[in-house]
Each structure stands twice: as structure tokens, then as C-alpha cells.
Design a protein around this motif. Sequence first.
Motif, PDB file in Angstrom:
ATOM      1  N   LEU A   1     -25.544  12.096  11.452  1.00 22.69           N
ATOM      2  CA  LEU A   1     -25.740  10.674  11.212  1.00 22.69           C
ATOM      3  C   LEU A   1     -26.960  10.411  10.331  1.00 22.69           C
ATOM      4  O   LEU A   1     -26.974   9.465   9.542  1.00 22.69           O
ATOM      5  N   GLY A   2     -27.981  11.262  10.449  1.00 24.64           N
ATOM      6  CA  GLY A   2     -29.134  11.139   9.563  1.00 24.64           C
ATOM      7  C   GLY A   2     -28.740  11.345   8.105  1.00 24.64           C
ATOM      8  O   GLY A   2     -29.207  10.620   7.208  1.00 24.64           O
ATOM      9  N   GLU A   3     -27.874  12.335   7.867  1.00 22.97           N
ATOM     10  CA  GLU A   3     -27.396  12.573   6.505  1.00 22.97           C
ATOM     11  C   GLU A   3     -26.520  11.413   6.023  1.00 22.97           C
ATOM     12  O   GLU A   3     -26.629  10.979   4.871  1.00 22.97           O
ATOM     13  N   LEU A   4     -25.654  10.903   6.902  1.00 23.15           N
ATOM     14  CA  LEU A   4     -24.812   9.767   6.516  1.00 23.15           C
ATOM     15  C   LEU A   4     -25.658   8.539   6.201  1.00 23.15           C
ATOM     16  O   LEU A   4     -25.339   7.781   5.274  1.00 23.15           O
TER      17      LEU A   4
ATOM     18  N   THR B   1     -29.213   8.818  18.602  1.00 25.29           N
ATOM     19  CA  THR B   1     -27.877   8.769  18.004  1.00 25.29           C
ATOM     20  C   THR B   1     -27.433   7.333  17.798  1.00 25.29           C
ATOM     21  O   THR B   1     -26.945   6.958  16.724  1.00 25.29           O
ATOM     22  N   VAL B   2     -27.580   6.508  18.819  1.00 26.31           N
ATOM     23  CA  VAL B   2     -27.177   5.104  18.730  1.00 26.31           C
ATOM     24  C   VAL B   2     -28.027   4.369  17.697  1.00 26.31           C
ATOM     25  O   VAL B   2     -27.520   3.531  16.942  1.00 26.31           O
ATOM     26  N   LYS B   3     -29.319   4.696  17.623  1.00 26.59           N
ATOM     27  CA  LYS B   3     -30.207   4.059  16.655  1.00 26.59           C
ATOM     28  C   LYS B   3     -29.756   4.366  15.226  1.00 26.59           C
ATOM     29  O   LYS B   3     -29.705   3.482  14.360  1.00 26.59           O
ATOM     30  N   LEU B   4     -29.412   5.629  14.971  1.00 32.15           N
ATOM     31  CA  LEU B   4     -28.930   6.022  13.641  1.00 32.15           C
ATOM     32  C   LEU B   4     -27.605   5.334  13.316  1.00 32.15           C
ATOM     33  O   LEU B   4     -27.381   4.876  12.186  1.00 32.15           O
ATOM     34  N   LEU B   5     -26.717   5.268  14.314  1.00 33.52           N
ATOM     35  CA  LEU B   5     -25.432   4.611  14.122  1.00 33.52           C
ATOM     36  C   LEU B   5     -25.626   3.153  13.711  1.00 33.52           C
ATOM     37  O   LEU B   5     -24.993   2.655  12.771  1.00 33.52           O
ATOM     38  N   LYS B   6     -26.520   2.449  14.402  1.00 32.27           N
ATOM     39  CA  LYS B   6     -26.777   1.041  14.087  1.00 32.27           C
ATOM     40  C   LYS B   6     -27.339   0.883  12.680  1.00 32.27           C
ATOM     41  O   LYS B   6     -26.988  -0.061  11.958  1.00 32.27           O
ATOM     42  N   LYS B   7     -28.215   1.792  12.266  1.00 31.37           N
ATOM     43  CA  LYS B   7     -28.797   1.717  10.920  1.00 31.37           C
ATOM     44  C   LYS B   7     -27.720   1.908   9.848  1.00 31.37           C
ATOM     45  O   LYS B   7     -27.727   1.230   8.818  1.00 31.37           O
ATOM     46  N   ILE B   8     -26.796   2.847  10.095  1.00 36.93           N
ATOM     47  CA  ILE B   8     -25.697   3.066   9.153  1.00 36.93           C
ATOM     48  C   ILE B   8     -24.849   1.805   9.029  1.00 36.93           C
ATOM     49  O   ILE B   8     -24.518   1.353   7.926  1.00 36.93           O
ATOM     50  N   ILE B   9     -24.500   1.228  10.174  1.00 34.44           N
ATOM     51  CA  ILE B   9     -23.662   0.030  10.169  1.00 34.44           C
ATOM     52  C   ILE B   9     -24.389  -1.125   9.495  1.00 34.44           C
ATOM     53  O   ILE B   9     -23.791  -1.893   8.714  1.00 34.44           O
ATOM     54  N   ASN B  10     -25.679  -1.279   9.740  1.00 35.91           N
ATOM     55  CA  ASN B  10     -26.442  -2.345   9.090  1.00 35.91           C
ATOM     56  C   ASN B  10     -26.490  -2.158   7.575  1.00 35.91           C
ATOM     57  O   ASN B  10     -26.342  -3.122   6.814  1.00 35.91           O
ATOM     58  N   ASN B  11     -26.686  -0.919   7.128  1.00 40.16           N
ATOM     59  CA  ASN B  11     -26.701  -0.659   5.683  1.00 40.16           C
ATOM     60  C   ASN B  11     -25.351  -0.974   5.047  1.00 40.16           C
ATOM     61  O   ASN B  11     -25.267  -1.626   4.003  1.00 40.16           O
ATOM     62  N   LEU B  12     -24.276  -0.511   5.692  1.00 39.97           N
ATOM     63  CA  LEU B  12     -22.947  -0.741   5.138  1.00 39.97           C
ATOM     64  C   LEU B  12     -22.533  -2.207   5.248  1.00 39.97           C
ATOM     65  O   LEU B  12     -21.647  -2.657   4.515  1.00 39.97           O
ATOM     66  N   SER B  13     -23.176  -2.953   6.130  1.00 38.22           N
ATOM     67  CA  SER B  13     -22.887  -4.388   6.241  1.00 38.22           C
ATOM     68  C   SER B  13     -23.324  -5.149   4.997  1.00 38.22           C
ATOM     69  O   SER B  13     -22.900  -6.289   4.785  1.00 38.22           O
ATOM     70  N   ARG B  14     -24.148  -4.508   4.171  1.00 33.64           N
ATOM     71  CA  ARG B  14     -24.617  -5.121   2.919  1.00 33.64           C
ATOM     72  C   ARG B  14     -23.969  -4.467   1.700  1.00 33.64           C
ATOM     73  O   ARG B  14     -24.403  -4.691   0.572  1.00 33.64           O
TER      74      ARG B  14
END
Length: 283
Positions: free
Chosen positions: A214-217, A251-264
Motif C-alpha cells: 500500500l505504501g508503494e501504491l 494498513t488502514v491509514k495507508l488505505l485511507k490516504k490512497i483513497i483520498n488521493n484518488l478522490s482528487r
Amino acid sequence: MFLTRIGNRTYRFDLITYVYNPKEACTSMDVWQTDYKDDPYQLKGITRQDFDAFESKHNLELPPSYRKIVQKQNGGMLQYNSVIGEGDILFPIDHLYGIGQPGLEDSPYLIKEWNLPQDILIFSGDGNAWFALDYSAGAPSVIYIEADTEEVIKVAPSFEAFLANLTYQDPGTEMDGGNWTKEEAEAIFSGQDEYLIEEVILDFAYTDDSQWYLGELLNLTEHSSPLVREAIDGVIGNEIEHYLHESQEETVKLLKKIINNLSRDSNGDIRRHMKELKERYTL
């Protein structure tokens, strides 16, 4: 060898071992993962009158095998994580909708929102890919729909056959990147070969090292290639329950960051998918 469907592409995997659930085969009454805490898909129990009211409202007849499993539990996470479709294509699936909302009652909204075929009833999926009952030819078959490509793939001739083909995928040790080491993956991710990056993203989709992956993603959510960001979107949509079920804070923190980035993201479909994931899982 199996073909597996991830996002809107089909990949061949020779090294994956597919085994049936320890209970060996799916039975019509034994599909639910009963120990899943706070199951986001499980709704309150329903009666025969609820079934009849739903069928009358939507002018259709639910498959008897669906009625049987939903009488036991009204939607939820499965104890299986894949289904073998026609042509030996393996589709990831880990939940079924129940009758209600969120569930089968969301089908009309999704059909309208994504301009999907009219004679269907969506019973599983998230974002831009779903499993549905196809009533266009009478007795319903099971299909897989991808909104991005407008592709419709037949999975099974009936819901009963669909249940019989549910399986548990055991990735084993060889699934941790398949043909690549983490060091090789990191080098590829730092490059500009979008097709190779997409291949490696999908090759590591079932790695046990979720935090590294998830860090890489997360880093790749800023990649200039839409193909790369669409691959991340597909992985997150398919694996979000797995990451949330891990319940590891990082893990959940990284997941949320990915979703927030892709939300933009500049891609409207990706933004809409992330919005739906946020709402469904209250992220």
C-alpha cells in the motif's frame, strides 16, 4: 493454469494454487463467513413476505438458491473469495448483497448511474464492476459487468451454478509478487513503463506484506499514467475488505490516504468509485 480477472483485464497465472474451501465445495446453504466482525453487507433478517414484496416491486423472480442462502443470512461476506467462470476465468468475489439497502435495492440506482443494461439485478460488486443476474433471456444467468469498458462477461448459466463454482483461492508463498522481488518492483515503480508498472501492481495484489504494497501504491497515485492509477483503483476496489479486516492501524491509514488521493484524480470514474467506497465503508 487459470485466467484471473483484475480490474478490466484478464491475466494468466501459472504459479497460483487454487483449492476449495476446507469444506471442499460450496453448498447452497453454507456460503457465509459467520465470524466477520461488523460485516458491512449483512442486513437484518427477512421473511417470506419480504421476498414476495421485493419480487412484486421489481417484477422478477429471485432464484430459489438465492432465496435459500438469504433466508439463512441476509447478505454478507463469503467464506469464499473467488468464482470460476466460463472459460476458466477466475473472478474475485468476497460478498453477496442481501435484500434491502445497501443491497439489491441499490440495483436500480446503479443501473441508472452507470448506464448499465436494464434487465439485470446486481448482487455483488463495488465501484465500477459488478456481478448481476441477467433476466434478458428469461431464467437468469450470472454475468460480470465492467462499466469502464462496457464489457459483459457470462460467468455461469444460473445462480445455482455460480454458487457451485465459488472457491477459496490459496495464494501460498508464490503469490508474493510471482515473478518479481520487492526490490525489482520498487525499481519498476520508479520508472515510466506504464504497462510494466501495471503488470507488477497486479502481480503483487495478493502479497502478505500489505503495508509495503500500500505504501508503494500510495506513491503511484500521483503517477502521470491513467493506466497506472486505474490499476490501483481496481486493486483497492477488489481488496478493500481484506485491508480493513486486517485492522492494523498503519494498513488502514495507508488505505485511507490512497483513497483520498484518488478522490482528487482527473479521471471522473476513479473519483466516483472512491466516493462510493468512502460512503460504503465510512472512511
